[in-house]
Enzyme design. Structure first.
Site, mmCIF file in Angstrom:
data_model
loop_
_atom_site.group_PDB
_atom_site.id
_atom_site.type_symbol
_atom_site.label_atom_id
_atom_site.label_comp_id
_atom_site.label_asym_id
_atom_site.label_seq_id
_atom_site.Cartn_x
_atom_site.Cartn_y
_atom_site.Cartn_z
ATOM 1 N NE ARG A 52 -3.189 -1.740 3.184
ATOM 2 C CZ ARG A 52 -2.743 -1.312 4.158
ATOM 3 N NH1 ARG A 52 -2.426 -0.152 4.686
ATOM 4 N NH2 ARG A 52 -2.748 -2.179 5.293
ATOM 5 C CE1 TYR A 104 -16.702 11.741 -14.746
ATOM 6 C CE2 TYR A 104 -15.794 11.902 -12.325
ATOM 7 C CZ TYR A 104 -16.089 11.150 -13.439
ATOM 8 O OH TYR A 104 -16.376 9.768 -13.876
ATOM 9 C CG ASP A 177 -10.219 17.483 -13.345
ATOM 10 O OD1 ASP A 177 -9.162 17.161 -14.293
ATOM 11 O OD2 ASP A 177 -11.291 16.864 -12.936
ATOM 12 C CE LYS A 202 -11.314 9.817 -17.515
ATOM 13 N NZ LYS A 202 -12.347 8.682 -17.881
HETATM 14 N N1 PLP Z 1 -11.952 14.406 -13.749
HETATM 15 C C1 PLP Z 1 -12.500 14.397 -14.998
HETATM 16 C C2 PLP Z 1 -12.684 15.639 -15.615
HETATM 17 C C3 PLP Z 1 -12.843 13.214 -15.526
HETATM 18 O O1 PLP Z 1 -13.336 13.192 -16.956
HETATM 19 C C4 PLP Z 1 -12.860 12.067 -15.155
HETATM 20 C C5 PLP Z 1 -13.392 10.750 -15.419
HETATM 21 O O2 PLP Z 1 -13.905 10.728 -16.670
HETATM 22 C C6 PLP Z 1 -12.446 12.025 -13.513
HETATM 23 C C7 PLP Z 1 -12.092 13.245 -13.077
HETATM 24 C C8 PLP Z 1 -12.216 10.901 -12.661
HETATM 25 O O3 PLP Z 1 -11.451 9.872 -13.061
HETATM 26 P P1 PLP Z 1 -11.380 8.108 -13.042
HETATM 27 O O4 PLP Z 1 -12.532 7.936 -14.153
HETATM 28 O O5 PLP Z 1 -10.208 7.800 -13.444
HETATM 29 O O6 PLP Z 1 -11.875 7.885 -11.704
#
Ligand code: PLP
Length: 384
Positions: A52, A104, A177, A202
């Site tokens: 971990r 998101y 983000d 992504k």
């Molecule tokens: N932030 C954004 C802008 C996203 O598009 C996503 C997922 O689509 C996330 C956070 C969350 O990431 P994860 O799907 O890897 O948990």
């Protein structure tokens, strides 16, 4: 020996010039291990003594991202959501945070949940609206400003340097983000963000075969230590095989991102003003309200994310997705393959999104195929 420092694209392509000292292998190994033997003095040999804590493979991926972000440190989690949740968990009880009212949906849900349970005090601002962000600040009380840029699913662009000035002026941290424009395009820390968050599922990985999330910080300290502890005790560190796939994916980041940007620009220009569409939302188009800031801020290209609003009804929009034959009707973004989704279906009924909005992730295929596919899908969906 030359003292020229290789460019980031070179460092990434070579996974930071990895070379196994014993064998000469140019690809790093995978280290799948749950526990580590201590040395003769009964001390841990490395900063990890149990799975971990992380391991060499995960640490290698983190070192690559830290260079990409120009960060003091980077921490990898098993998903973007587990990284985002660690930040929320690390906030002191009752802390005030300022977050976009639409972003998101998973991250928004976690903030709403923390507010409903009275763990955090949350003030919402319209994404990209700096005056509203400034108005939401409580100097001395606000601990964190969350900015998603470009922001799902309308791709509003937030001026990171201006947002950092607002956050810092009130004594808060700014977290960005920028998942929609990978760190090869937006270097958030350089513009003043304190923490750069990415869903590494992504663009960083780029092959839609893992989930991963990363936090990169300009300066480490107590908050950083808390994040490390949260990750360790929640067991959300990125697993070895996934870290290895991420390292492999990042080797081609610059190439993939450049091609996705080129394709998305061609695609957006082709469909802007199309009779079957009410709008094409892409920061790369001069018609997008965030275009000027995006030009300054996303120096490595606007990326492959765009949305369209179809004419017709909600059913028409869903039928466009169903009629696509090259685009996959799937959720996610930043992979080599192009995806299309009806955002309202994916975000859930209560989420404030236009019922005819389709979110597209443009991949690296031949753009002529993507254009032809979307043309035929629009035609079929709108056929009387
Ligand atoms: N932030 C954004 C802008 C996203 O598009 C996503 C997922 O689509 C996330 C956070 C969350 O990431 P994860 O799907 O890897 O948990």
């Amino acid at each position: 020996m030359s003292n020229r420092k290789p460019a980031l694209a070179t460092r990434l392509a070579q996974a930071l010039r990895y070379l196994d000292a014993d064998t000469g292998a140019v690809i790093p190994p995978i280290q799948p291990v749950a526990t580590y033997a201590r040395d003769e003095a009964y001390q841990p040999r490395k900063p990890y003594w149990y799975r971990r804590d992380g391991n060499e493979t995960t640490a290698h991926a983190e070192a690559i991202i830290a260079q990409l972000e120009d960060a003091a440190e980077a921490l990898l989690f098993s998903s973007g959501m587990s990284a985002a949740s660690a930040v929320i968990d690390a906030m002191a009880a009752g802390a005030h945070v300022v977050v976009p009212e639409v972003m998101y949906h998973g991250v928004l849900d976690r903030f709403q949940n923390a507010a409903a349970k009275k763990r955090l005090e949350v003030t919402y601002y319209p994404a990209g609206d700096l005056a509203a962000m400034a108005g939401a600040m409580r100097p001395g009380q606000t601990r964190l400003v969350w900015a998603e840029t470009p922001n799902n699913p309308y791709w509003e662009v937030t001026d990171i340097a201006a947002a950092a000035a607002i956050a810092h002026g009130a004594g808060a941290l700014l977290l960005t983000d920028c998942t929609g424009t990978a760190p090869c395009a937006t270097r958030a820390l350089e513009f003043g963000a304190d923490i750069s968050f990415h869903s590494a599922t992504k663009y960083l990985n780029g092959h839609s075969d893992i989930t991963a999330g990363v936090l990169s910080m300009r300066e480490t300290g107590d908050f950083w230590d808390d994040l490390i502890l949260t990750r360790k005790l929640q067991g959300t560190v990125l697993q070895s095989f996934d870290a290895w796939l991420l390292i492999r994916g990042m080797r081609t980041l610059f190439l993939r991102y450049e091609r996705a940007t080129e394709n998305a620009l061609t695609f957006a220009r082709h469909f802007e003003g199309h009779q079957a569409l009410e709008a094409v939302l892409y920061p790369g188009l001069p018609s997008h309200p965030g275009h000027e800031i995006a030009m300054r801020q996303t120096r490595g290209g606007f990326g492959g994310m765009l949305s369209v609003i179809t004419t017709g009804t909600e059913r028409t929009a869903i039928d466009v997705v169903r009629a696509c034959e090259v685009f996959y009707p799937a959720t996610s973004l930043g992979g080599v393959e192009s995806l299309v989704e009806h955002r309202k279906t994916v975000s859930g009924e209560g989420f404030p999104v236009h019922p005819r909005l389709l979110r597209l992730s443009i991949g690296i295929e031949d753009v002529a195929d993507l254009i032809a596919d979307f043309e035929q899908a629009l035609e079929r969906a709108l056929a009387p």
